[in-house]
Design a protein around this motif. Structure first.
Motif, PDB file in Angstrom:
ATOM      1  N   ASP A 106       0.842  -1.197   0.000  1.00  0.00           N
ATOM      2  CA  ASP A 106       0.000   0.000   0.000  1.00  0.00           C
ATOM      3  C   ASP A 106       0.879   1.249   0.000  1.00  0.00           C
ATOM      4  OD1 ASP A 106      -1.394   2.217   1.868  1.00  0.00           O
ATOM      5  OD2 ASP A 106      -2.930   1.083   0.781  1.00  0.00           O
ATOM      6  N   SER A 107       0.664   2.120  -0.975  1.00  0.00           N
ATOM      7  CA  SER A 107       1.544   3.286  -1.106  1.00  0.00           C
ATOM      8  C   SER A 107       1.300   4.324  -0.018  1.00  0.00           C
ATOM      9  CB  SER A 107       1.384   3.926  -2.497  1.00  0.00           C
ATOM     10  OG  SER A 107       0.042   4.266  -2.753  1.00  0.00           O
ATOM     11  N   GLY A 108       0.148   4.274   0.654  1.00  0.00           N
ATOM     12  CA  GLY A 108      -0.069   5.175   1.774  1.00  0.00           C
ATOM     13  C   GLY A 108       0.786   4.795   2.978  1.00  0.00           C
ATOM     14  N   LYS A 109       0.891   3.499   3.231  1.00  0.00           N
ATOM     15  CA  LYS A 109       1.692   3.025   4.357  1.00  0.00           C
ATOM     16  C   LYS A 109       3.166   2.878   3.998  1.00  0.00           C
ATOM     17  CE  LYS A 109      -2.174   0.419   6.361  1.00  0.00           C
ATOM     18  NZ  LYS A 109      -2.671  -0.937   6.738  1.00  0.00           N
ATOM     19  N   PHE A 110       3.431   2.624   2.734  1.00  0.00           N
ATOM     20  CA  PHE A 110       4.805   2.388   2.291  1.00  0.00           C
ATOM     21  C   PHE A 110       5.105   3.281   1.083  1.00  0.00           C
ATOM     22  CE2 PHE A 110       3.184  -1.462   4.254  1.00  0.00           C
ATOM     23  CZ  PHE A 110       4.184  -1.779   5.165  1.00  0.00           C
ATOM     24  N   PRO A 111       5.282   4.587   1.309  1.00  0.00           N
ATOM     25  CA  PRO A 111       5.526   5.499   0.190  1.00  0.00           C
ATOM     26  C   PRO A 111       6.851   5.199  -0.508  1.00  0.00           C
ATOM     27  CG  PRO A 111       5.876   6.613   2.278  1.00  0.00           C
ATOM     28  CD  PRO A 111       5.286   5.278   2.608  1.00  0.00           C
ATOM     29  N   ASN A 112       6.951   5.698  -1.711  1.00  0.00           N
ATOM     30  CA  ASN A 112       8.116   5.386  -2.543  1.00  0.00           C
ATOM     31  C   ASN A 112       9.436   5.788  -1.911  1.00  0.00           C
ATOM     32  OD1 ASN A 112       6.775   4.131  -4.666  1.00  0.00           O
ATOM     33  ND2 ASN A 112       6.389   6.048  -5.750  1.00  0.00           N
ATOM     34  N   ASP A 113       9.464   6.945  -1.231  1.00  0.00           N
ATOM     35  CA  ASP A 113      10.744   7.381  -0.665  1.00  0.00           C
ATOM     36  C   ASP A 113      11.235   6.434   0.418  1.00  0.00           C
ATOM     37  OD1 ASP A 113       8.714   8.114   1.085  1.00  0.00           O
ATOM     38  OD2 ASP A 113       9.617  10.042   1.616  1.00  0.00           O
ATOM     39  N   LYS A 114      10.309   5.868   1.205  1.00  0.00           N
ATOM     40  CA  LYS A 114      10.706   4.923   2.249  1.00  0.00           C
ATOM     41  C   LYS A 114      11.157   3.591   1.644  1.00  0.00           C
ATOM     42  CE  LYS A 114       8.043   6.835   6.081  1.00  0.00           C
ATOM     43  NZ  LYS A 114       7.023   6.559   7.145  1.00  0.00           N
ATOM     44  N   SER A 141      -3.175  -2.707  -7.213  1.00  0.00           N
ATOM     45  CA  SER A 141      -3.609  -2.174  -5.921  1.00  0.00           C
ATOM     46  C   SER A 141      -2.821  -0.966  -5.447  1.00  0.00           C
ATOM     47  CB  SER A 141      -3.514  -3.285  -4.862  1.00  0.00           C
ATOM     48  OG  SER A 141      -2.181  -3.756  -4.756  1.00  0.00           O
ATOM     49  N   ARG A 142      -1.662  -0.697  -6.050  1.00  0.00           N
ATOM     50  CA  ARG A 142      -0.835   0.415  -5.563  1.00  0.00           C
ATOM     51  C   ARG A 142      -1.242   1.716  -6.257  1.00  0.00           C
ATOM     52  NH1 ARG A 142       3.674   0.996  -2.411  1.00  0.00           N
ATOM     53  NH2 ARG A 142       4.967   2.819  -2.835  1.00  0.00           N
ATOM     54  N   GLN A 143      -1.580   2.717  -5.478  1.00  0.00           N
ATOM     55  CA  GLN A 143      -2.057   3.987  -6.035  1.00  0.00           C
ATOM     56  C   GLN A 143      -0.921   4.838  -6.588  1.00  0.00           C
ATOM     57  OE1 GLN A 143      -5.429   4.723  -6.346  1.00  0.00           O
ATOM     58  NE2 GLN A 143      -5.496   2.564  -5.725  1.00  0.00           N
TER      59      GLN A 143
END
Length: 259
Positions: free
Chosen positions: A188-196, A219-221
């Motif tokens: 999930d990109s909200g919990k695991f954003p690209n920068d992290k 599923s990834r926004q």
């Protein structure tokens, strides 16, 4: 140079040069792999790989795409031909992206996420599972004129000893990924954003790791590729890593040489 030619003999010198060209360019190789997906980021992935002069290994299934086609249909055939011509490597991901759900005697409980029976629970015997592995290889050769490696990746990485043994009898060896090589593009990109995800990968990846990403995750926004892909490649290069296909992996090179 002329003395070297005389001493080694021209055939030996040519063979040595060819071996050097095929070997990874450093002593810290990593093996970037992509499974198929909805293919929405595939053109951007190809551009990054071309720009960075990186070769990878693709695992192919006939999955549903954003255009309501499938990843191995005629629309995508030119894309696969281009990747084959560039020298990438290829393996099977099963035709209908069938996920192992359990063993059932000498058969396997499976759930495809692609094809006419997507979402259904099926029981496949060994011959039927072998056909799932071989069908992408036949389609790939028909599209490109190139053969796949005798390698496969089970969707989701889900297997059993019995499934792996059946695949071996069918001529396929399974390829997973390193714990640090899970690049997180399915999360999930909200919990695991690209920068992290980028920071974690750059911190954790070690030489010899097999890395896993996809050509599009429904599923990834916030798409992982190409936002993370190019900074990851550049960052790993700065740390002294190089990129190789599974043809050069010490565990699979002998299998690849037999093709």
């Amino acid at each position: 140079m002329l003395r070297a030619v005389k001493r080694l003999g021209l055939p030996l010198l040519i063979a040595a040069a060819g071996a050097a060209a095929a070997a990874p360019a450093c002593d810290k190789p990593v093996y970037l792999t992509f499974d198929t997906g909805h293919m929405g980021v595939a053109p951007l992935v190809a551009q990054v790989l071309q720009r960075q002069h990186v070769k990878v290994t693709f695992f192919l299934a006939d999955e549903r795409t954003l255009e309501n086609g499938s990843s191995l249909d005629e629309h995508w055939a030119p894309w696969w031909r281009e990747r084959a011509a560039e020298g990438h490597a290829f393996g099977s991901h099963t035709w209908d992206h069938v996920i192992w759900r359990g063993d059932q005697g000498a058969a396997f409980r499976m759930q495809p996420t692609a094809g006419a029976q997507s979402g259904q629970r099926l029981t496949l015997d060994e011959a039927a599972y072998c056909e799932e592995l071989k069908k992408p290889a036949r389609r790939f050769e028909a599209m490109t004129g190139h053969k796949m490696l005798p390698l496969f990746r089970a969707p989701g990485g889900k297997t059993s000893p019995a499934l792996l043994a059946a695949a071996q009898r069918c001529g396929f060896t399974h390829v997973g990924w390193a714990p640090a090589g899970f690049l997180g593009d399915e999360l999930d990109s909200g919990k695991f954003p690209n920068d992290k995800l980028l920071a974690k990968a750059l911190h954790d990846i070690r030489g010899g790791d097999i890395l896993l990403a996809h050509l599009g995750i429904w599923s990834r926004q916030d798409p992982w590729a190409p936002a993370v892909l190019e900074p990851l490649i550049e960052g790993l290069k700065q740390r002294g890593f190089c990129f190789a296909t599974l043809r050069d992996h010490p565990q699979y090179a002998a299998l690849a040489a037999g093709r």
